[in-house]
Design a protein around this motif. Structure first.
Motif, PDB file in Angstrom:
ATOM      1  N   LEU A 280       0.740  -1.158  -0.025  1.00  0.00           N
ATOM      2  CA  LEU A 280      -0.116   0.083   0.116  1.00  0.00           C
ATOM      3  C   LEU A 280       0.810   1.284  -0.104  1.00  0.00           C
ATOM      4  O   LEU A 280       1.917   1.138   0.586  1.00  0.00           O
ATOM      5  CB  LEU A 280      -0.830   0.015   1.181  1.00  0.00           C
ATOM      6  N   VAL A 281       0.274   2.109  -0.832  1.00  0.00           N
ATOM      7  CA  VAL A 281       0.987   3.709  -0.526  1.00  0.00           C
ATOM      8  C   VAL A 281      -0.203   4.333   0.290  1.00  0.00           C
ATOM      9  O   VAL A 281      -1.157   4.784  -0.330  1.00  0.00           O
ATOM     10  CB  VAL A 281       1.316   4.149  -2.139  1.00  0.00           C
ATOM     11  N   TRP A 282      -0.061   4.304   1.550  1.00  0.00           N
ATOM     12  CA  TRP A 282      -0.946   4.590   2.284  1.00  0.00           C
ATOM     13  C   TRP A 282      -0.783   5.915   3.451  1.00  0.00           C
ATOM     14  O   TRP A 282       0.076   5.943   3.841  1.00  0.00           O
ATOM     15  CB  TRP A 282      -1.273   3.341   3.348  1.00  0.00           C
ATOM     16  N   VAL A 283      -1.805   6.618   3.116  1.00  0.00           N
ATOM     17  CA  VAL A 283      -1.629   7.978   3.883  1.00  0.00           C
ATOM     18  C   VAL A 283      -2.654   8.120   4.964  1.00  0.00           C
ATOM     19  O   VAL A 283      -2.256   8.973   5.865  1.00  0.00           O
ATOM     20  CB  VAL A 283      -1.946   8.944   2.738  1.00  0.00           C
TER      21      VAL A 283
ATOM     22  N   LEU B 276      -1.262  10.468  12.864  1.00  0.00           N
ATOM     23  CA  LEU B 276      -2.049  10.903  14.024  1.00  0.00           C
ATOM     24  C   LEU B 276      -1.451  11.516  15.310  1.00  0.00           C
ATOM     25  O   LEU B 276      -0.601  10.634  16.012  1.00  0.00           O
ATOM     26  CB  LEU B 276      -2.928   9.832  14.481  1.00  0.00           C
ATOM     27  N   GLY B 277      -1.583  12.716  15.613  1.00  0.00           N
ATOM     28  CA  GLY B 277      -0.788  13.134  16.899  1.00  0.00           C
ATOM     29  C   GLY B 277       0.518  13.583  16.248  1.00  0.00           C
ATOM     30  O   GLY B 277       1.375  14.069  17.065  1.00  0.00           O
ATOM     31  N   ALA B 278       0.884  13.581  15.002  1.00  0.00           N
ATOM     32  CA  ALA B 278       2.180  13.990  14.604  1.00  0.00           C
ATOM     33  C   ALA B 278       2.201  14.643  13.062  1.00  0.00           C
ATOM     34  O   ALA B 278       2.404  13.932  12.382  1.00  0.00           O
ATOM     35  CB  ALA B 278       3.313  12.657  14.626  1.00  0.00           C
ATOM     36  N   PRO B 279       1.603  15.846  13.017  1.00  0.00           N
ATOM     37  CA  PRO B 279       1.445  16.387  12.054  1.00  0.00           C
ATOM     38  C   PRO B 279       2.671  16.574  10.878  1.00  0.00           C
ATOM     39  O   PRO B 279       2.436  16.433   9.733  1.00  0.00           O
ATOM     40  CB  PRO B 279       0.914  17.922  12.184  1.00  0.00           C
ATOM     41  N   HIS B 280       4.014  16.492  11.553  1.00  0.00           N
ATOM     42  CA  HIS B 280       5.116  16.459  10.843  1.00  0.00           C
ATOM     43  C   HIS B 280       5.050  15.215   9.833  1.00  0.00           C
ATOM     44  O   HIS B 280       5.594  15.194   8.665  1.00  0.00           O
ATOM     45  CB  HIS B 280       6.247  16.639  11.480  1.00  0.00           C
ATOM     46  N   TYR B 281       4.604  14.298  10.434  1.00  0.00           N
ATOM     47  CA  TYR B 281       4.660  12.662   9.989  1.00  0.00           C
ATOM     48  C   TYR B 281       3.610  12.830   8.784  1.00  0.00           C
ATOM     49  O   TYR B 281       3.506  12.158   7.667  1.00  0.00           O
ATOM     50  CB  TYR B 281       4.555  11.729  10.851  1.00  0.00           C
ATOM     51  N   GLN B 282       2.108  13.440   9.173  1.00  0.00           N
ATOM     52  CA  GLN B 282       1.395  13.279   8.038  1.00  0.00           C
ATOM     53  C   GLN B 282       1.656  14.251   6.980  1.00  0.00           C
ATOM     54  O   GLN B 282       1.562  13.704   5.889  1.00  0.00           O
ATOM     55  CB  GLN B 282       0.017  14.321   8.834  1.00  0.00           C
TER      56      GLN B 282
ATOM     57  N   ALA C  78       3.670  10.667  -1.029  1.00  0.00           N
ATOM     58  CA  ALA C  78       2.344  10.182  -1.974  1.00  0.00           C
ATOM     59  C   ALA C  78       2.699  11.158  -3.323  1.00  0.00           C
ATOM     60  O   ALA C  78       2.455  11.079  -4.559  1.00  0.00           O
ATOM     61  CB  ALA C  78       1.119  10.268  -1.325  1.00  0.00           C
ATOM     62  N   ASP C  79       2.872  12.491  -3.117  1.00  0.00           N
ATOM     63  CA  ASP C  79       2.844  13.438  -4.293  1.00  0.00           C
ATOM     64  C   ASP C  79       4.012  13.296  -5.053  1.00  0.00           C
ATOM     65  O   ASP C  79       3.991  13.411  -6.270  1.00  0.00           O
ATOM     66  CB  ASP C  79       2.982  14.785  -3.527  1.00  0.00           C
ATOM     67  N   GLU C  80       5.122  12.584  -4.304  1.00  0.00           N
ATOM     68  CA  GLU C  80       6.332  12.460  -5.222  1.00  0.00           C
ATOM     69  C   GLU C  80       6.282  11.132  -5.802  1.00  0.00           C
ATOM     70  O   GLU C  80       7.017  10.615  -6.835  1.00  0.00           O
ATOM     71  CB  GLU C  80       7.597  12.145  -4.472  1.00  0.00           C
ATOM     72  N   TRP C  81       5.323  10.108  -5.521  1.00  0.00           N
ATOM     73  CA  TRP C  81       5.265   8.837  -6.013  1.00  0.00           C
ATOM     74  C   TRP C  81       5.088   8.610  -7.459  1.00  0.00           C
ATOM     75  O   TRP C  81       5.842   7.956  -8.441  1.00  0.00           O
ATOM     76  CB  TRP C  81       3.993   7.997  -5.423  1.00  0.00           C
ATOM     77  N   PRO C  82       4.211   9.549  -8.217  1.00  0.00           N
ATOM     78  CA  PRO C  82       4.017   9.333  -9.624  1.00  0.00           C
ATOM     79  C   PRO C  82       5.329   9.638 -10.415  1.00  0.00           C
ATOM     80  O   PRO C  82       5.700   9.028 -11.415  1.00  0.00           O
ATOM     81  CB  PRO C  82       2.838  10.420 -10.015  1.00  0.00           C
ATOM     82  N   LYS C  83       6.117  10.652  -9.859  1.00  0.00           N
ATOM     83  CA  LYS C  83       7.241  11.108 -10.606  1.00  0.00           C
ATOM     84  C   LYS C  83       8.305   9.771 -10.708  1.00  0.00           C
ATOM     85  O   LYS C  83       9.022   9.612 -11.691  1.00  0.00           O
ATOM     86  CB  LYS C  83       7.841  12.309  -9.971  1.00  0.00           C
ATOM     87  N   LEU C  84       8.412   9.365  -9.331  1.00  0.00           N
ATOM     88  CA  LEU C  84       9.270   8.202  -9.191  1.00  0.00           C
ATOM     89  C   LEU C  84       8.926   6.926 -10.096  1.00  0.00           C
ATOM     90  O   LEU C  84       9.747   6.274 -10.570  1.00  0.00           O
ATOM     91  CB  LEU C  84       9.276   7.921  -7.688  1.00  0.00           C
TER      92      LEU C  84
ATOM     93  N   THR D 243     -10.029   8.742   1.847  1.00  0.00           N
ATOM     94  CA  THR D 243      -9.432   9.807   1.322  1.00  0.00           C
ATOM     95  C   THR D 243      -8.645   9.680  -0.102  1.00  0.00           C
ATOM     96  O   THR D 243      -8.665   8.520  -0.399  1.00  0.00           O
ATOM     97  CB  THR D 243      -8.119  10.243   2.197  1.00  0.00           C
ATOM     98  N   PRO D 244      -8.563  10.760  -0.803  1.00  0.00           N
ATOM     99  CA  PRO D 244      -8.137  10.553  -2.218  1.00  0.00           C
ATOM    100  C   PRO D 244      -6.701  10.587  -2.292  1.00  0.00           C
ATOM    101  O   PRO D 244      -5.895  10.320  -3.355  1.00  0.00           O
ATOM    102  CB  PRO D 244      -8.155  11.913  -2.725  1.00  0.00           C
ATOM    103  N   TYR D 245      -5.894  10.437  -1.210  1.00  0.00           N
ATOM    104  CA  TYR D 245      -4.322  10.196  -1.230  1.00  0.00           C
ATOM    105  C   TYR D 245      -3.955   8.935  -1.560  1.00  0.00           C
ATOM    106  O   TYR D 245      -2.739   8.864  -1.678  1.00  0.00           O
ATOM    107  CB  TYR D 245      -3.616  10.957   0.167  1.00  0.00           C
ATOM    108  N   ASP D 246      -4.665   7.726  -1.056  1.00  0.00           N
ATOM    109  CA  ASP D 246      -4.069   6.638  -0.992  1.00  0.00           C
ATOM    110  C   ASP D 246      -4.129   5.741  -2.344  1.00  0.00           C
ATOM    111  O   ASP D 246      -4.577   6.180  -3.197  1.00  0.00           O
ATOM    112  CB  ASP D 246      -4.941   5.824  -0.181  1.00  0.00           C
ATOM    113  N   GLY D 247      -3.105   4.668  -2.191  1.00  0.00           N
ATOM    114  CA  GLY D 247      -3.076   4.169  -3.523  1.00  0.00           C
ATOM    115  C   GLY D 247      -2.208   2.723  -3.019  1.00  0.00           C
ATOM    116  O   GLY D 247      -2.137   2.338  -2.087  1.00  0.00           O
TER     117      GLY D 247
END
Ligand SMILES: Cc1cc2nc3c(=O)[nH]c(=O)nc-3n(C[C@H](O)[C@H](O)[C@H](O)COP(=O)(O)OP(=O)(O)OC[C@H]3O[C@@H](n4cnc5c(N)ncnc54)[C@H](O)[C@@H]3O)c2cc1C
Length: 371
Positions: free
Chosen positions: A48-51, A56-62, A69-75, A150-154
């Motif tokens: 999973l590319v799971w977002v 949770l409780g760690a916005p920097h990790y979110q 996930a945004d970089e994934w299509p390029k890679l 969510t729209p972010y997962d893949g």
């Protein structure tokens, strides 16, 4: 002694993504891997590319997960073009199912907390009721009360990813040293020498990405990586017609049509054995979610060990004692491959981690001694 600009220890998904990013930055790079004697999460994961549940409780990790996930299509596109390996990336969004009202309420509270913590960065989610889900996911069982979307997962074929990263790395001039364990390490700022038998290699930069092996390696370089194994078991069905347009947190249908069922979270140390009662529980939940799964044959099952930091969040560090040494550990090396190749590796190439990485330092585990 053979010298490189950088050495990466660990040829799993984390080390390979970083090594690939380093050669792309123009650094001569060696990637060393211990081989099958080691525990290797990268060969036993769910893909999973799971977002939606990360940070949770760690916005920097979110934010870091979203960035990846945004970089994934390029890679994925770049690996496809340069290596001919299509990693099978699909990012149509994802759904986590809830069985029962209690799970649904807990999930809603969690997703709302994620949205609040995201602040102006935003976090788009919807709680879908049974009817909405049933329209999207053919075969949905009566036990499912709803789910979060969510729209972010893949998802992706993570074995193709590993192959693509290795092939891309070597194709750009990287040197892969397989089945090699390190007998000694000569450590000085910006001068690292690793010996294996009569061979010695050296580099100005070193990245420790040896998964569970990092716990032992990190202290040699003035770093700390207190990771532990956490077992996950996965079952895979025979191929069937592709029915779901979207991956589901614990169920995903591969491009070829197999359905993967998973995965458990077990604290059993360095044990990769399989337990029938855990497999039964995974299968039971899958069949409750989609009764037609009971008609499919299970053709494969395995267990693998996650590389788990104490608080479940990644560890990235730069050594204060030995400049040029870095660590990278996480339990979502598929999801984070985009960030590792495209964001973390350039930081290593530049010689310092961006301040946005500070909250990921293992120094967060340093507890002051009681007075
Ligand atoms: C059941 C399960 C399901 C998962 N599902 C997902 C998922 O859906 N999505 C997701 O994003 N992530 C998932 N993961 C997590 C993901 O697989 C890991 O985060 C990722 O594989 C970790 O990669 P790694 O390179 O850090 O570790 P590993 O794959 O363990 O690789 C470490 C490598 O370092 C080498 N090594 C170790 N010690 C040394 C040494 N001293 N010298 C040289 N080499 C050394 C080993 O040979 C090994 O190849 C899952 C994991 C499991 C177990």
């Amino acid at each position: 002694m053979q010298r490189y600009d950088a050495i990466v220890i660990g040829g799993g998904l984390v080390g390979s993504a970083i090594a690939y990013g380093l050669v792309r930055e123009g650094l001569t790079t060696a990637l060393i891997d211990e081989g099958d004697v080691a525990f290797r999460a990268s060969r036993g994961n769910f893909g999973l590319v799971w977002v939606q549940s990360k940070g949770l409780g760690a916005p920097h990790y979110q934010r870091w997960t979203r960035l990846s996930a945004d970089e994934w299509p390029k890679l994925a596109a770049e690996l496809g073009e340069r290596t001919g390996i299509a990693v099978g990336l699909e990012q149509p969004g994802g759904v986590q199912l809830c069985l029962g009202e209690e799970e649904f309420a807990a999930r809603r509270a969690m997703m709302e907390q994620m949205r609040t913590e995201a602040g102006n960065f935003g976090f788009d989610y919807r709680m879908l009721d049974r009817d909405a889900l049933a329209e999207m996911l053919p075969g949905l069982g009566e036990a499912v009360t709803g789910g979060s979307w969510t729209p972010y997962d893949g998802h992706v074929n993570s074995l193709y990813l590993l192959h693509g990263l290795h092939k891309g790395f070597v194709g750009r001039g990287g040197v892969y040293i397989a089945n090699r364990s390190i007998d000694y390490a000569g450590v000085a700022p910006n001068d690292f020498r690793l010996g294996s038998g009569a061979d010695e290699i050296g580099a100005g930069k070193i990245v420790l990405a040896a998964g569970l092996g990092n716990a032992k390696l990190a202290p040699l370089f003035g770093l700390s990586a207190p990771v532990r194994p956490q077992r996950g078991q996965i079952l895979v069905t025979e191929r069937t017609e592709r029915i779901w347009p979207i991956p589901i947190g614990s169920l995903r249908q591969t491009l070829e049509g197999s359905i993967m069922l998973g995965s458990s979270e077990e604290e059993v140390g360095f044990d990769t054995g399989q337990k029938p009662e855990i497999m039964q529980e995974i299968a039971r939940r899958a069949v409750e979610s989609f009764p037609f799964i009971a008609e499919l044959q299970i053709i494969r099952a395995w267990a693998a060990l996650r590389v788990m930091p104490p608080d479940g969040k990644p560890i990235y560090d730069a050594s204060e004692k030995f400049a040029g040494a870095f660590t990278a550990n996480c339990h979502s090396g598929v999801t984070l491959a985009g960030a590792h190749a495209n964001v973390f590796a350039p930081m290593v190439a530049a010689g310092a981690l961006d301040p946005m990485m500070t909250p990921f330092s293992a120094r967060r585990f340093d507890v002051p001694a009681a007075a």
